[in-house]
Write a protein that holds these residues in place. Structure first.
Motif, short mmCIF file in Angstrom:
data_model
loop_
_atom_site.label_atom_id
_atom_site.label_comp_id
_atom_site.label_asym_id
_atom_site.label_seq_id
_atom_site.Cartn_x
_atom_site.Cartn_y
_atom_site.Cartn_z
N TYR A 301 1.00 -1.23 -0.03
CA TYR A 301 -0.10 -0.01 -0.06
C TYR A 301 0.56 1.10 0.03
O TYR A 301 2.13 1.42 0.71
N LYS A 305 -2.80 6.28 -2.60
CA LYS A 305 -3.12 5.40 -3.73
C LYS A 305 -4.35 5.51 -4.18
O LYS A 305 -5.26 5.93 -3.70
N GLU A 359 -1.99 2.43 5.37
CA GLU A 359 -3.48 2.53 4.82
C GLU A 359 -4.63 3.40 5.50
O GLU A 359 -5.31 3.98 5.19
#
Length: 819
Positions: A301, A305, A359
């Motif tokens: 990740y 993104k 994330e």
């Protein structure tokens, strides 16, 4: 910390003193030989400062002239400004260096401020500039005048009106000083320059009622009387001066390198020879490519993104203009500029990453704000009133705006209750439910003709955007009865912020070692350059073409950034003045880059003459197979390392650095594809040359068993860690992220690149354009897609020239194989 403060002071003093001494050394070393060769009849600097030189008639006269010129210069300045003031000019009569009374030894500053400009400026603008410009213009008067006014207008930054008056004053004086230098030598002008600047600095001491300050100031300002007294006493004792002929430049002599040209040397060099990679190395390269490709496919990740540029600059400007028209703003009366704005606070993100994964931190930040925006600025020269509109790059909607008003602009004066009601209505119109927030503070500021307010709301407990002790906040600014701006941010704990912004002794030491490493690299470059110049091994004409190419490339790069040039424009400056500054930077910066490229490429090629074979199809044909393997190996290894860095940062997110750069820097330029290509060209020349010099220096140090090689490696080893780390874990995490790529790069270069010049050129170019190409082709906006296709075509054209087969050489032209 106190220890960091003290360490910074002493380390800064040491490094600045070292830099000053190095600058004086280089200035004198570069200018003295030219002065000695151009004026053989004048006194030599080195011999004049010897014992016999101090007792010479030429030094005695030079000293008398220098001291007499000091008084003449004060009279000249007085007359000049009496006349100039009557014509409307203005020059403040300031007493400089007042802070010297607070120092431990006040008269030391008199010595330094007298010495430094006297030596540096006289050696640059008299000893060097006059003979250099005489040769350039083929006229001695033109050389004296040009040197004088270049020197003069470098003094025009003083607060004078008109701005050029100081340049004229010093420039006309420079003509007189130049003529005196031709008659009495540069030592006379250095004595004059020292005495003038030292007296300026000592005025405060001389006017003091303290005897120590008066006497010390007088001694240091008049210190040039000491050698004059020595010469005079020596004359009285012997009845004569020492021989003037022994202290002239002609007596000192000039040693020149042999006149054999570098081009002639190159033509007589050994024929081109290249040993291809053995089969085992080629198999190893294939294995590296396959393994690296596999590592690059591992999912990881990345912060930000999935964010794509769906809106271009032109679209963002249209949306922002329409937004302001809806606010009844006359957009046509404003200039405008737009650029990409990374709307991420690194400090807030670091706080989140210490408590959440990459994330999770990304998700929280996206809930709080937008990560990337087009910032569109509307402004008018010499007016404070301006607007800033922030457009989301993904959906093209206005996310925020700011209206900067002049403090004297009239407006309504709302009551606190009215201001609160207006702010609440605005927040609700932006989609915020205030039952989830509580008002933290409301600040009122009385302006000349209105009342301004700043109101802050904080998200209540349980809000997903609150993390630990960090709270999500909304700020509304009101001026004259209207909302003029809104912002969103994370209110971080003050104790944590103070700890993150703290600097300790360890940080100071790491920063100093990094600075020492850069100084060592610069010094090594200068030593190598001087050695190769004296040996006559640099092919200046060939390297000059590289410098010209880099000058053009740099100029085109600067022009490509013109659409964002008004980002830093201060509206207190007139537009004409701003464009003059831009024109000056456009003239100077590319020239400096061209000269730097000329030097570094010429120096690198002097150690590796086969580098010039890159322009020959015969050499590229011999290199191309191994170069292609090297390019693929470095590209695959780079992709694998980037993925491993993401995995490492995700695993150690609390201490490892996380990149917040969502897009390359040139995405908001006029022509991104061209900008990336031009940057790659500069990377090829500068990057490949730097690698060549590092490899040569390392091999030289290894052969000689030199101590400086191990000292340099130790400095590099330590400097790989971030100097701003706040813990050992942060330092080690940053060290790993720097050390691993450097180690892999060294192995790949040593195993697959070796002496293949095409490999270095092609790999540097490929690594510079690979990521921008992927980013451009992955954007949904047509403008960026087309730029991606154009960049791909440019890359194919470059690769076609580098790798496509040249006509097969004849038997006589075939390069011999290496043993």
């Amino acid at each position: 910390s106190y220890s960091s403060f003290i360490g910074n002071y002493y380390i800064g003093a040491f490094l600045s003193s070292l830099g000053t001494g190095a600058l004086i050394f280089l200035v004198v070393a570069a200018s003295e030989p030219l002065y000695r060769a151009a004026f053989p009849g004048l006194p030599s600097i080195r011999r004049t400062l010897s014992w016999s030189g101090l007792r010479s008639r030429s030094f005695f006269i030079a000293n008398v002239v220098g001291i007499a010129m000091t008084f003449f210069f004060f009279a000249y300045q007085t007359v000049f400004y009496l006349i100039a003031n009557r014509l409307g000019a203005w020059a403040p009569s300031d007493l400089p260096f007042s802070n010297q009374l607070n120092t431990a030894i006040p008269w030391v500053s008199v010595l330094f401020i007298g010495f430094f400009p006297a030596v540096s400026e006289e050696m640059q603008f008299r000893a060097f500039a006059v003979p250099f410009l005489r040769k350039t213009f083929r006229s001695l008067p033109a050389g004296i005048i040009a040197a004088a006014f270049v020197w003069g207008f470098l003094h025009s930054a003083y607060p004078n009106q008109p701005f050029f008056i100081r340049g004229l004053e010093v420039g006309f004086a420079g003509i007189i000083v130049g003529i005196l230098m031709l008659r009495f030598g540069v030592v006379a002008t250095m004595i004059w320059h020292y005495s003038v600047d030292a007296l300026y600095t000592a005025f405060l001491l001389l006017r003091s009622h303290n005897r120590y300050l008066m006497v010390s100031g007088g001694l240091t300002a008049g210190i040039m009387l000491v050698p004059l007294g020595i010469a005079f006493i020596s004359y009285l004792r012997t009845g004569t001066f020492s021989d003037d002929a022994s202290v002239t430049n002609a007596a000192a002599g000039v040693r020149r390198r042999p006149e054999e040209s570098a081009e002639g040397t190159a033509s007589a060099a050994a024929p081109f020879v290249y040993a291809p990679l053995p089969k085992r190395r080629r198999r190893l390269a294939a294995a590296v490519i396959l393994v690296s490709a596999g590592l690059a496919m591992i999912p990881a990740y990345r912060f930000g993104k999935g964010i794509r540029l769906r809106e271009t600059r032109a679209r963002a400007e249209r949306v922002a203009s329409q937004f302001l028209r809806n606010q009844s703003v006359r957009v046509k009366s404003f200039h405008r500029v737009a650029w990409l704005d990374e709307n991420v606070d690194p400090l807030a993100l670091r706080y989140l990453l210490q408590r959440r994964s990459v994330e999770q931190a990304d998700r929280i930040y996206r809930q709080a704000t937008r990560l990337e925006l087009w910032e569109v600025r509307f402004f008018r020269p010499l007016h404070r009133n301006e607007y800033r509109v922030f457009v989301d790059v993904t959906d093209g909607q206005v996310f925020d705006f700011q209206h900067l008003l002049n403090q004297d602009a009239p407006g309504a004066s709302l009551t606190p209750a009215q201001a609160k009601s207006l702010a609440e209505q605005f927040l609700e119109s932006q989609g915020y439910r205030l039952d989830g927030f509580e008002l933290q503070n409301s600040q009122a500021k009385k302006q000349k003709a209105r009342e301004d307010y700043t109101l802050t709301w904080q998200a209540k407990g349980g809000d997903p955007r609150n993390v630990d002790r960090a709270h999500y906040r909304l700020v509304v600014n009101i001026a004259g009865g209207q909302v003029v701006g809104m912002s969103r941010y994370f209110k971080l704990p003050e104790s944590w912020v103070r700890q993150r912004e703290a600097s300790h002794l360890g940080n100071t030491v790491l920063l100093a070692l990094s600075g020492l490493l850069y100084l060592a690299l610069t010094g090594g470059f200068i030593i190598l350059l001087a050695r190769q110049v004296r040996a006559g091994k640099i092919q200046w004409r060939r390297a000059l073409w590289v410098g010209i190419i880099l000058l053009v490339v740099s100029l085109l790069s600067e022009l490509n950034r013109l659409p964002t040039i008004f980002q830093q424009y201060a509206t207190s400056t007139s537009l004409v003045s701003f464009w003059i500054e831009i024109a000056a930077s456009l003239a100077v910066a590319p020239l400096l880059i061209g000269v730097a490229g000329w030097l570094i490429v010429g120096l690198a090629a002097s150690f590796y003459p086969d580098a010039w074979q890159i322009t020959r199809g015969l050499a590229r044909r011999a290199w191309r197979r191994d170069a292609l393997l090297a390019v693929l190996s470095s590209l695959a290894a780079g992709a694998a390392l980037a993925k491993l860095a993401l995995l490492f940062s995700d695993r150690f997110h609390a201490v490892a650095p996380v990149s917040i750069a969502l897009f390359p820097a040139l995405m908001d330029s006029l022509f991104p594809a061209g900008g990336f290509f031009l940057s790659a060209v500069m990377a090829v020349f500068f990057g490949a040359s730097a690698v060549a010099l590092i490899i040569y220096s390392a091999r030289l140090g290894w052969r000689r068993g030199a101590w400086w090689l191990w000292a340099g490696l130790l400095l590099i080893f330590i400097a790989l860690g971030p100097s701003g780390a706040h813990s050992v874990k942060e330092y080690l995490a940053g060290w790993v992220l720097n050390a691993v790529p450097l180690t892999v790069a060294g192995l790949v270069v040593g195993l697959f690149f070796r002496s293949n010049v095409l490999a270095y050129v092609a790999a540097t170019f490929t690594l510079a354009v690979a990521m921008p190409l992927v980013v451009l082709l992955s954007q949904p906006a047509t403008f960026y897609l087309w730029n991606g296709f154009i960049l791909a075509l440019i890359i194919l054209a470059v690769f076609a020239w580098l790798f496509l087969p040249a006509p097969r050489p004849t038997a006589a032209e075939t390069p011999p194989a290496a043993a």
